[in-house]
Scaffold this motif. Structure first.
Motif, PDB file in Angstrom:
ATOM      1  N   PRO A   1       0.814  -1.215   0.000  1.00 32.89           N
ATOM      2  CA  PRO A   1       0.000   0.000   0.000  1.00 32.89           C
ATOM      3  C   PRO A   1       0.845   1.261   0.000  1.00 32.89           C
ATOM      4  O   PRO A   1       1.918   1.310   0.599  1.00 32.89           O
ATOM      5  N   THR A   2       0.359   2.277  -0.677  1.00 34.28           N
ATOM      6  CA  THR A   2       0.987   3.592  -0.691  1.00 34.28           C
ATOM      7  C   THR A   2      -0.104   4.641  -0.504  1.00 34.28           C
ATOM      8  O   THR A   2      -1.286   4.371  -0.728  1.00 34.28           O
ATOM      9  N   PHE A   3       0.299   5.856  -0.139  1.00 36.06           N
ATOM     10  CA  PHE A   3      -0.676   6.846   0.295  1.00 36.06           C
ATOM     11  C   PHE A   3      -0.314   8.221  -0.261  1.00 36.06           C
ATOM     12  O   PHE A   3       0.848   8.616  -0.244  1.00 36.06           O
ATOM     13  N   ARG A   4      -1.317   8.938  -0.730  1.00 39.19           N
ATOM     14  CA  ARG A   4      -1.112  10.311  -1.205  1.00 39.19           C
ATOM     15  C   ARG A   4      -2.198  11.203  -0.610  1.00 39.19           C
ATOM     16  O   ARG A   4      -3.387  10.959  -0.814  1.00 39.19           O
ATOM     17  N   ALA A   5      -1.783  12.233   0.099  1.00 45.10           N
ATOM     18  CA  ALA A   5      -2.735  13.192   0.674  1.00 45.10           C
ATOM     19  C   ALA A   5      -3.039  14.271  -0.356  1.00 45.10           C
ATOM     20  O   ALA A   5      -2.895  15.471  -0.098  1.00 45.10           O
ATOM     21  N   GLU A   6      -3.454  13.817  -1.520  1.00 43.70           N
ATOM     22  CA  GLU A   6      -3.737  14.723  -2.637  1.00 43.70           C
ATOM     23  C   GLU A   6      -5.242  14.936  -2.713  1.00 43.70           C
ATOM     24  O   GLU A   6      -6.014  13.977  -2.810  1.00 43.70           O
ATOM     25  N   ASN A   7      -5.683  16.164  -2.660  1.00 38.57           N
ATOM     26  CA  ASN A   7      -7.116  16.461  -2.633  1.00 38.57           C
ATOM     27  C   ASN A   7      -7.694  16.403  -4.048  1.00 38.57           C
ATOM     28  O   ASN A   7      -8.172  17.397  -4.592  1.00 38.57           O
ATOM     29  N   SER A   8      -7.630  15.205  -4.633  1.00 40.06           N
ATOM     30  CA  SER A   8      -8.111  15.010  -6.007  1.00 40.06           C
ATOM     31  C   SER A   8      -9.353  14.120  -5.980  1.00 40.06           C
ATOM     32  O   SER A   8      -9.258  12.908  -5.800  1.00 40.06           O
ATOM     33  N   ASN A   9     -10.491  14.739  -6.152  1.00 42.26           N
ATOM     34  CA  ASN A   9     -11.759  14.007  -6.136  1.00 42.26           C
ATOM     35  C   ASN A   9     -12.138  13.661  -7.563  1.00 42.26           C
ATOM     36  O   ASN A   9     -13.038  14.253  -8.151  1.00 42.26           O
ATOM     37  N   THR A  10     -11.423  12.708  -8.155  1.00 44.79           N
ATOM     38  CA  THR A  10     -11.635  12.362  -9.551  1.00 44.79           C
ATOM     39  C   THR A  10     -11.802  10.851  -9.682  1.00 44.79           C
ATOM     40  O   THR A  10     -11.483  10.097  -8.760  1.00 44.79           O
TER      41      THR A  10
ATOM     42  N   VAL B   1      -8.168  -3.708 -16.811  1.00 45.41           N
ATOM     43  CA  VAL B   1      -8.515  -5.099 -17.120  1.00 45.41           C
ATOM     44  C   VAL B   1     -10.004  -5.370 -16.927  1.00 45.41           C
ATOM     45  O   VAL B   1     -10.568  -6.225 -17.616  1.00 45.41           O
ATOM     46  N   THR B   2     -10.658  -4.644 -16.038  1.00 39.71           N
ATOM     47  CA  THR B   2     -12.085  -4.870 -15.803  1.00 39.71           C
ATOM     48  C   THR B   2     -12.980  -3.937 -16.614  1.00 39.71           C
ATOM     49  O   THR B   2     -14.188  -4.185 -16.717  1.00 39.71           O
ATOM     50  N   GLY B   3     -12.410  -2.865 -17.152  1.00 39.64           N
ATOM     51  CA  GLY B   3     -13.217  -1.915 -17.912  1.00 39.64           C
ATOM     52  C   GLY B   3     -14.015  -0.965 -17.046  1.00 39.64           C
ATOM     53  O   GLY B   3     -14.857  -0.222 -17.559  1.00 39.64           O
ATOM     54  N   MET B   4     -13.771  -0.958 -15.742  1.00 40.64           N
ATOM     55  CA  MET B   4     -14.511  -0.058 -14.854  1.00 40.64           C
ATOM     56  C   MET B   4     -14.050   1.379 -15.097  1.00 40.64           C
ATOM     57  O   MET B   4     -12.860   1.642 -15.262  1.00 40.64           O
ATOM     58  N   SER B   5     -14.991   2.307 -15.090  1.00 36.57           N
ATOM     59  CA  SER B   5     -14.668   3.688 -15.431  1.00 36.57           C
ATOM     60  C   SER B   5     -14.180   4.496 -14.234  1.00 36.57           C
ATOM     61  O   SER B   5     -13.555   5.550 -14.411  1.00 36.57           O
ATOM     62  N   ASN B   6     -14.458   4.027 -13.015  1.00 33.38           N
ATOM     63  CA  ASN B   6     -14.072   4.775 -11.814  1.00 33.38           C
ATOM     64  C   ASN B   6     -13.171   3.910 -10.952  1.00 33.38           C
ATOM     65  O   ASN B   6     -13.511   2.771 -10.620  1.00 33.38           O
ATOM     66  N   ILE B   7     -12.033   4.460 -10.576  1.00 30.91           N
ATOM     67  CA  ILE B   7     -11.044   3.691  -9.808  1.00 30.91           C
ATOM     68  C   ILE B   7     -11.579   3.285  -8.429  1.00 30.91           C
ATOM     69  O   ILE B   7     -11.111   2.327  -7.825  1.00 30.91           O
ATOM     70  N   ARG B   8     -12.602   3.969  -7.957  1.00 34.02           N
ATOM     71  CA  ARG B   8     -13.192   3.624  -6.655  1.00 34.02           C
ATOM     72  C   ARG B   8     -13.949   2.300  -6.705  1.00 34.02           C
ATOM     73  O   ARG B   8     -14.306   1.758  -5.653  1.00 34.02           O
ATOM     74  N   ASP B   9     -14.162   1.799  -7.907  1.00 37.47           N
ATOM     75  CA  ASP B   9     -14.924   0.560  -8.062  1.00 37.47           C
ATOM     76  C   ASP B   9     -14.040  -0.653  -8.303  1.00 37.47           C
ATOM     77  O   ASP B   9     -14.533  -1.720  -8.676  1.00 37.47           O
ATOM     78  N   VAL B  10     -12.716  -0.506  -8.094  1.00 37.22           N
ATOM     79  CA  VAL B  10     -11.823  -1.662  -8.276  1.00 37.22           C
ATOM     80  C   VAL B  10     -11.052  -1.990  -7.003  1.00 37.22           C
ATOM     81  O   VAL B  10     -10.162  -2.831  -7.008  1.00 37.22           O
ATOM     82  N   ILE B  11     -11.410  -1.331  -5.908  1.00 41.23           N
ATOM     83  CA  ILE B  11     -10.824  -1.612  -4.600  1.00 41.23           C
ATOM     84  C   ILE B  11     -11.997  -1.766  -3.642  1.00 41.23           C
ATOM     85  O   ILE B  11     -12.987  -1.036  -3.750  1.00 41.23           O
ATOM     86  N   PRO B  12     -11.951  -2.741  -2.729  1.00 38.96           N
ATOM     87  CA  PRO B  12     -13.140  -2.998  -1.908  1.00 38.96           C
ATOM     88  C   PRO B  12     -13.655  -1.778  -1.153  1.00 38.96           C
ATOM     89  O   PRO B  12     -14.852  -1.489  -1.163  1.00 38.96           O
ATOM     90  N   PHE B  13     -12.758  -1.043  -0.486  1.00 38.59           N
ATOM     91  CA  PHE B  13     -13.183   0.065   0.358  1.00 38.59           C
ATOM     92  C   PHE B  13     -12.335   1.295   0.046  1.00 38.59           C
ATOM     93  O   PHE B  13     -11.278   1.515   0.659  1.00 38.59           O
ATOM     94  N   PRO B  14     -12.740   2.092  -0.938  1.00 43.35           N
ATOM     95  CA  PRO B  14     -11.913   3.213  -1.401  1.00 43.35           C
ATOM     96  C   PRO B  14     -11.759   4.303  -0.348  1.00 43.35           C
ATOM     97  O   PRO B  14     -12.695   4.615   0.389  1.00 43.35           O
ATOM     98  N   ARG B  15     -10.554   4.849  -0.303  1.00 40.45           N
ATOM     99  CA  ARG B  15     -10.247   5.988   0.559  1.00 40.45           C
ATOM    100  C   ARG B  15     -10.032   7.207  -0.329  1.00 40.45           C
ATOM    101  O   ARG B  15      -9.097   7.249  -1.139  1.00 40.45           O
ATOM    102  N   THR B  16     -10.906   8.193  -0.176  1.00 41.33           N
ATOM    103  CA  THR B  16     -10.891   9.393  -1.013  1.00 41.33           C
ATOM    104  C   THR B  16     -11.121  10.611  -0.118  1.00 41.33           C
ATOM    105  O   THR B  16     -11.490  10.469   1.054  1.00 41.33           O
ATOM    106  N   PRO B  17     -10.920  11.824  -0.647  1.00 40.73           N
ATOM    107  CA  PRO B  17     -11.147  13.011   0.179  1.00 40.73           C
ATOM    108  C   PRO B  17     -12.545  13.005   0.806  1.00 40.73           C
ATOM    109  O   PRO B  17     -13.543  12.748   0.126  1.00 40.73           O
ATOM    110  N   GLN B  18     -12.608  13.248   2.085  1.00 44.11           N
ATOM    111  CA  GLN B  18     -13.844  13.307   2.863  1.00 44.11           C
ATOM    112  C   GLN B  18     -14.551  11.960   2.973  1.00 44.11           C
ATOM    113  O   GLN B  18     -15.754  11.905   3.258  1.00 44.11           O
ATOM    114  N   ASN B  19     -13.820  10.872   2.757  1.00 48.02           N
ATOM    115  CA  ASN B  19     -14.458   9.552   2.840  1.00 48.02           C
ATOM    116  C   ASN B  19     -13.485   8.510   3.362  1.00 48.02           C
ATOM    117  O   ASN B  19     -12.526   8.154   2.695  1.00 48.02           O
ATOM    118  N   ALA B  20     -13.777   8.015   4.570  1.00 51.71           N
ATOM    119  CA  ALA B  20     -12.999   6.925   5.139  1.00 51.71           C
ATOM    120  C   ALA B  20     -13.938   5.937   5.837  1.00 51.71           C
ATOM    121  O   ALA B  20     -13.620   5.388   6.878  1.00 51.71           O
TER     122      ALA B  20
END
Length: 462
Positions: free
Chosen positions: A227-236, A441-460
């Protein structure tokens, strides 16, 4: 009697075999005589049809069998008259392991948006889509370890807590045990991190590369996967705050050997998935991205196009297109530029080399022109950059000059610099963002849908 996985039963030809299965109900239908229950245990995208003759079972038990509830079923495997399923299970005994109230269970038999499913990430693995994505994610992780193991690489675990910002980005999560309301102070008013747990300021890692280089300079070929971590406020749809990276480092490799390995690696991973996950890929191809399998096969069959950053910039400037982000030698390429090269101009994956040194990290090998470095980025359709790497600067004087030029703290990197003092050799490496790979490889359009529990700005949550 032991439980048998549904994937094994669907492959079985032992008609009449008495078995026990356990799983979750996807649907229940039928008439006044028979109930047809679609049972899934996560081992495959396909369901096992349970056929229950109602006269053999208590009416109240059958009523309690609703979408989402968990069952244990014993019965005999019989040939199925239904199209698309070789066998079904004639139920002799049904036990409800866990009920799911249809009034409150959110995954009923209807379409759900991916955005809604993110709000119930604790339940979304039960859907067909996320079951397929997570099985493919597992297969890719296994293939990564198999690829490197078969090539004689050594798997190393680099620190998650670190005092080094490998990328120079400064967007790191701080690790501390200090009282955030009343931290100890230095005479100048700043926080006194010498009183912290590690006696200094520490953060969650953005990359294990620098430490992996040190081990490669002893074991020749190593890789990290963690695992790696970036405190980048990128809500994309392309960014996560917590993600996984694969980072091989190879002593005695130059930039060309580095590119060869990256291309071989990616083709191996995609080929492995095509061979071992075709049922899940067919489902995703049908439901999410009708060009998915064709795109994967094209990547495997294509020879990656190789050209310099300067050549790529000339192609982009000559395209006649107006891009959102400005072009110009010295500017970093954006996803729209990368996708144009891959999807429109070449029609195949691209590896760009020799980037301007001013937009790349301090550790990259400088070219003789004094303006560019031996960096390489692998660009994929729909994704853009999927791998970033370089030949590392092994020359002590050149490395020190670059560190001073960027105003970096030489004392903080004493251990890294030391590796250039004692038995230095040419070496190279690259980083592959695991979620970007799974996304492709899965064709998913959003990276939040390829990890079980996504960590994003304002969401943990979860």
């Amino acid at each position: 009697m032991q439980r048998t996985k549904i994937i094994d039963l669907l492959r079985s030809e032992e008609i009449g075999l008495k078995v026990r299965v356990m799983g979750w109900v996807r649907t229940r239908r039928g008439n006044k005589n028979i109930a047809f229950i679609a049972l899934n245990d996560g081992s495959t995208i396909h369901h096992l049809q349970i056929v229950a003759e109602l006269e053999k079972f208590d009416e109240e038990t059958i009523k309690r069998i609703t979408t989402g509830c968990a069952l244990q079923v014993e019965g005999r495997l019989v040939e199925s008259p239904a199209k698309g399923q070789p066998v079904e299970l004639a139920a002799e005994k049904i036990e409800i392991l866990g009920e799911a109230n249809p009034e409150s269970y959110p995954l009923q038999k209807k379409g759900h948006s991916l955005e809604f499913l993110r709000s119930i990430a604790h339940l979304r693995p039960r859907t067909n889509t996320f079951g397929a994505v997570l099985r493919i994610r597992h297969a890719l992780a296994f293939a990564i370890h198999k690829f490197f193991n078969d090539k004689g690489f050594v798997y190393v675990n680099t620190p998650i807590i670190t005092a080094t910002d490998a990328e120079g980005a400064g967007e790191m999560f701080r690790v501390t045990t200090l009282d955030i309301n009343h931290p100890p102070r230095k005479p100048d008013g700043g926080v006194d991190f010498s009183k912290d747990f590690f006696g200094r300021e520490t953060n969650l890692t953005v990359s294990g590369q620098l430490e992996a280089e040190l081990v490669a300079l002893a074991l020749s070929q190593v890789y990290t996967f963690g695992p790696t971590f970036r405190a980048e406020n990128s809500n994309t749809p392309r960014h996560l705050a917590e993600f996984w990276m694969i980072e091989p480092e190879m002593a005695f490799y130059d930039i060309n050997e580095n590119m060869d390995l990256a291309e071989e690696f990616l083709k191996y991973l995609i080929s492995y998935t095509l061979e071992h996950c075709m049922d899940d890929l067919k489902f995703l191809n049908r439901m999410c991205d009708e060009d998915l399998i064709n795109r994967l096969e094209n990547v495997v069959q294509s020879k990656f196009e190789r050209l310099t950053y300067t050549e790529a910039m000339t192609i982009l400037e000559s395209s006649g297109l107006k891009f959102e982000f400005p072009l110009g030698w010295g500017n970093d390429l954006q996803a729209e530029h990368e996708r144009y090269l891959v999807e429109k101009h070449f029609g195949r994956p691209v590896i760009l080399t020799d980037y301007p040194k001013n937009i790349k990290a301090f550790y990259m090998k400088q070219n003789h022109d004094g303006k560019t470095v031996r960096a390489m980025d692998v660009l994929f359709p729909r994704i853009g950059e999927i791998i970033g790497g370089s030949q590392r600067e092994e020359n002590l004087e050149a490395l020190l000059d670059r560190i001073h030029e960027l105003g970096m703290n030489e004392k903080e990197l004493w251990w890294y610099i030391d590796s250039r003092r004692f038995g230095t050799v040419p070496h190279s490496g690259f980083g592959l963002g695991f979620e970007r790979l799974v996304q492709f490889v899965t064709g998913m359009s959003n990276i939040r849908d390829v990890i079980p529990f996504p960590r994003t700005p304002q969401n943990a949550e979860f």
